[in-house]
Design a protein around this motif. Structure first.
Motif, PDB file in Angstrom:
ATOM      1  N   TYR A 272       0.830  -1.210   0.000  1.00 47.06           N
ATOM      2  CA  TYR A 272       0.000   0.000   0.000  1.00 47.06           C
ATOM      3  C   TYR A 272       0.860   1.254   0.000  1.00 47.06           C
ATOM      4  N   LEU A 277      -2.432   2.125  -2.842  1.00 40.64           N
ATOM      5  CA  LEU A 277      -3.492   1.224  -3.308  1.00 40.64           C
ATOM      6  C   LEU A 277      -2.961  -0.200  -3.304  1.00 40.64           C
ATOM      7  N   ASP A 279      -3.781  -3.601  -5.172  1.00 44.70           N
ATOM      8  CA  ASP A 279      -4.537  -4.129  -6.296  1.00 44.70           C
ATOM      9  C   ASP A 279      -4.075  -5.553  -6.594  1.00 44.70           C
ATOM     10  N   ASP A 309      -8.972  -6.300   8.162  1.00 45.41           N
ATOM     11  CA  ASP A 309     -10.391  -6.029   7.875  1.00 45.41           C
ATOM     12  C   ASP A 309     -11.306  -6.941   8.696  1.00 45.41           C
ATOM     13  N   ALA A 337     -13.586  -7.035  -1.652  1.00 50.57           N
ATOM     14  CA  ALA A 337     -12.697  -6.154  -2.414  1.00 50.57           C
ATOM     15  C   ALA A 337     -12.657  -6.519  -3.883  1.00 50.57           C
ATOM     16  N   ARG A 341     -14.521  -1.213  -4.492  1.00 48.48           N
ATOM     17  CA  ARG A 341     -13.332  -0.595  -3.893  1.00 48.48           C
ATOM     18  C   ARG A 341     -13.577  -0.403  -2.399  1.00 48.48           C
ATOM     19  N   LEU A 342     -12.668  -0.903  -1.570  1.00 50.90           N
ATOM     20  CA  LEU A 342     -12.792  -0.772  -0.118  1.00 50.90           C
ATOM     21  C   LEU A 342     -11.796   0.280   0.367  1.00 50.90           C
ATOM     22  N   VAL A 343     -12.318   1.289   1.035  1.00 47.03           N
ATOM     23  CA  VAL A 343     -11.504   2.391   1.550  1.00 47.03           C
ATOM     24  C   VAL A 343     -11.445   2.279   3.075  1.00 47.03           C
ATOM     25  N   ASN A 344     -10.311   2.653   3.642  1.00 42.65           N
ATOM     26  CA  ASN A 344     -10.111   2.614   5.093  1.00 42.65           C
ATOM     27  C   ASN A 344     -10.277   1.205   5.652  1.00 42.65           C
ATOM     28  N   VAL A 345      -9.651   0.257   5.003  1.00 39.66           N
ATOM     29  CA  VAL A 345      -9.605  -1.107   5.518  1.00 39.66           C
ATOM     30  C   VAL A 345      -8.650  -1.129   6.711  1.00 39.66           C
ATOM     31  N   THR A 370      -6.362   1.167   1.343  1.00 39.44           N
ATOM     32  CA  THR A 370      -7.396   1.060   0.306  1.00 39.44           C
ATOM     33  C   THR A 370      -7.105  -0.173  -0.540  1.00 39.44           C
ATOM     34  N   ASP A 372      -8.537  -2.517  -3.883  1.00 40.35           N
ATOM     35  CA  ASP A 372      -9.420  -2.590  -5.059  1.00 40.35           C
ATOM     36  C   ASP A 372      -8.980  -3.756  -5.922  1.00 40.35           C
TER      37      ASP A 372
END
Length: 652
Positions: A272, A277, A279, A309, A337, A341-345, A370, A372
């Motif tokens: 990250y 990100l 991915d 998470d 995911a 898109r998952l934000v603030n995992v 984050t 994705d």
């Protein structure tokens, strides 16, 4: 219908019509004990069996329960009116006994009578009885409970390491002990009555006599690191659910355990940190959670539990710093995911001492990332692999040949058209990029348009210039694929095999028959040398044939020279790989077997030979045909003409 006189006495008690099954107490345990929580509401009773005469519309039946308490005279409950119509399909038939009958502890034999028409009807059906127990008395009653007894004092780290289950003894001195009683244990680092849930609940007691031990996992003691004393209270609960009101007297023990870890650094997620990100490309490499520096009071054997998470990963022993814990693909997508898109995992970790599998241990600060993992098109079982074998292959069409996945020099007049079945669930703006081996960059694109439907065959938005094909060269296995992109993640389609021949076809020199010479008038006869039954020689020689080319000779026999009435059984091909040294002067094929390919050619027959040259699996050209006359007749005098062959001259 008047049912007041239906049925007659069967010779039993006066007015008794029949005996029916005992009532079923809905919430009673198998031995008849009613859990105390059901005694504050009407008691649900099922009448499971119809009685003799069920009431029809306009009539009623009356159920009178008989409450027969051990040691007391039976009591009749007020009649319960059951209005008709009631049919056999209505059974089991549920009724209720008011909760006012359940307020005192008692052992009750419960039965009922059913009277037709009115509650004082002289005729009735009588049920068998069921025995139930109402228990409002908590174990120990209101008497003070003696304190629990710890097996060791002090309890040390060494003792816990050697004792997975610490046996706390409960004195066998409380009143009204029964099989099935449970002990609720409360552990605390304060000498104050507990206010929360119990630390643990024992298994139900198997006997009502003898010593009582509650095995407490050692991890519960490690929940109080740094405490110097540990306090224990307990309460008792019976099978009915009665819980004694007062806590036991307190028991205490000295704790000599190690200091807990502290000052845990926030975890790092390198995948990250690189571009903010996570991915699929990161998942294909590796996603890890890293503890960057040593925390205070690290001990050998400490266990690190990473939480990603909300998912707790298997523990990793802390051996050195920094250290990393890998995060699997299944964990990365567990909360969707791959769908959005998952934000603030949230990512954090716990440190637990050796042997502590319950926790909670010491927890680090959060790190937020984050994630994705969404893609254009359908996902696949090999994810997060780039190659998605569920994506459809492309089809390539030339301007002239117009044959799927076959291109030759005729198609050089214009660009090449490429189609493919669109991936599932296409979203407007997603893109497919087409790649040809001669280029690093895509040679065509398709952008998803409004109204596009997955599975529909679409054509790339631009055609592929012929120069791209030429630069890729002639190859029978040109591999063409595309990539899907939602501008976050890509997927790679399987390769389509395209046969490409960009060179114009070559007209190779015709083969020759070395056994056919002017001396034999260019005819293969009985006089030909070497004899034709030892094989017909076909010579191929052309300077344009290159080392490694495959030369395929085609042979065909005809019943009449030169090319009339072909014999299908005499058709055959022969392959030879060209060697630039050994075949410098040409290569001679030998046509055999005689019985199949030569013997059928008898009188004024013919044979044809031609060849095709393949380079890299692609045909580069074919020679013109060479014909030769074949005649094996020695004597044509009727009625028995003779022919030559490997066994001499004789009839065919």
């Amino acid at each position: 219908m008047d049912i007041s006189n239906a049925g007659q006495s069967d010779g039993g008690a006066p007015g008794l019509l029949a005996t029916i099954a005992a009532p079923v107490v809905v919430n009673a345990l198998p031995d008849g004990l009613i859990p105390v929580r059901f005694t504050f509401f009407p008691l649900q009773i099922d009448i499971v069996e119809p009685w003799a005469a069920l009431p029809v519309a306009g009539f009623s039946a009356f159920v009178i329960f008989i409450w027969d308490v051990d040691g007391a005279a039976p009591t009749e409950l007020p009649p319960i009116e059951l209005r008709g119509p009631i049919t056999r399909a209505d059974f089991p038939y549920r009724v209720e006994i008011p909760e006012s009958w359940l307020l005192s502890s008692a052992v009750v034999n419960l039965s009922f009578r059913v009277h037709n028409v009115r509650p004082d009807s002289p005729t009735f059906d009588l049920s068998d009885s069921v025995r139930i127990t109402i228990d409002h008395d908590a174990p120990g009653r209101s008497r003070e409970l003696d304190p629990a007894i710890f097996p060791e004092d002090p309890i040390t780290e060494g003792y816990l390491n050697a004792t997975p289950l610490v046996p706390i003894e409960i004195p066998d001195t409380y009143f009204d002990r029964k099989v099935g009683d449970e002990v609720l244990i409360y552990l605390s680092d304060r000498d104050a009555l507990p206010t929360g849930a119990p630390t643990l609940i024992s298994s139900p007691l198997p006997t009502d006599t003898g010593p009582i031990y509650v095995d407490v996992p050692r991890d519960f003691f490690r929940r109080f690191p740094g405490a110097r004393r540990l306090y224990c209270f307990y309460r008792l609960r019976d099978r009915a659910g009665n819980l004694n009101l007062a806590f036991s007297r307190v028991a205490e023990v000295e704790l000599l355990l190690t200091t807990p870890p502290s000052d845990l650094p926030a975890p790092q997620v390198p995948a990250y940190d690189a571009d903010l990100l996570i991915d699929r490309a990161d998942a294909r490499r590796i996603v890890t959670v890293r503890v960057p520096t040593e925390y205070l009071d690290w001990n050998p054997g400490d266990q690190c539990y990473v939480e990603w998470d909300g998912i707790l990963l298997p523990p990793v022993e802390v051996v050195t710093f920094p250290f990393s814990v890998p995060v699997s693909w299944s964990v990365l997508i567990a909360n969707g995911a791959d769908l959005r898109r998952l934000v603030n995992v949230g990512v954090r970790y716990f440190i637990r001492r050796a042997g502590d599998t319950v926790g909670p241990g010491e927890v680090s600060p959060w790190t937020l990332v984050t994630v994705d993992m969404t893609i254009a098109g359908q996902d696949h079982v090999d994810a997060p692999a780039l190659l998605n074998r569920t994506l459809a292959l492309v089809d390539v069409f030339g301007r002239v040949s117009n044959t799927a996945n076959f291109l030759d020099s005729r198609d050089s007049i214009g660009p090449v058209r490429v189609t493919f079945p669109l991936f599932n669930n296409p979203q407007v703006g997603e893109v497919a990029y087409l790649y040809w081996p001669s280029r690093l960059d895509p040679v065509a694109t398709y952008t998803v348009k409004p109204g596009d439907v997955g599975g529909t065959t679409v054509t790339f938005d631009n055609e592929v210039d012929w120069q791209v094909i030429v630069d890729g060269g002639t190859n029978a296995r040109t591999l063409v694929h595309y990539r899907t992109s939602n501008f976050v993640n890509e997927q790679l389609s399987p390769d389509q095999v395209v046969s490409v021949n960009v060179a114009p076809p070559i007209s190779y020199l015709r083969p020759s028959f070395p056994q056919s010479t002017e001396a034999t008038r260019f005819v293969l006869t009985c006089a030909t040398q070497p004899p034709i039954w030892e094989g017909v020689q076909v010579l191929v020689s052309d300077p344009r044939i290159q080392h490694g080319d495959l030369v395929r000779l085609s042979w065909q026999g005809y019943r009449q020279s030169p090319d009339i009435d072909p014999d299908p059984d005499t058709a055959e091909t022969f392959d030879h790989t060209w060697d630039e040294v050994a075949d410098a002067a040409g290569y001679t094929f030998l046509v055999l077997p005689y019985e199949q390919l030569i013997k059928p050619l008898k009188v004024n027959a013919g044979a044809e030979a031609r060849y095709t040259v393949f380079r890299g699996g692609i045909p580069t050209g074919t020679s013109a045909s060479r014909f030769v006359q074949v005649d094996r007749q020695v004597n044509s005098t009727p009625p028995n003409p003779t022919f030559c062959g490997p066994d001499g001259t004789g009839p065919e």
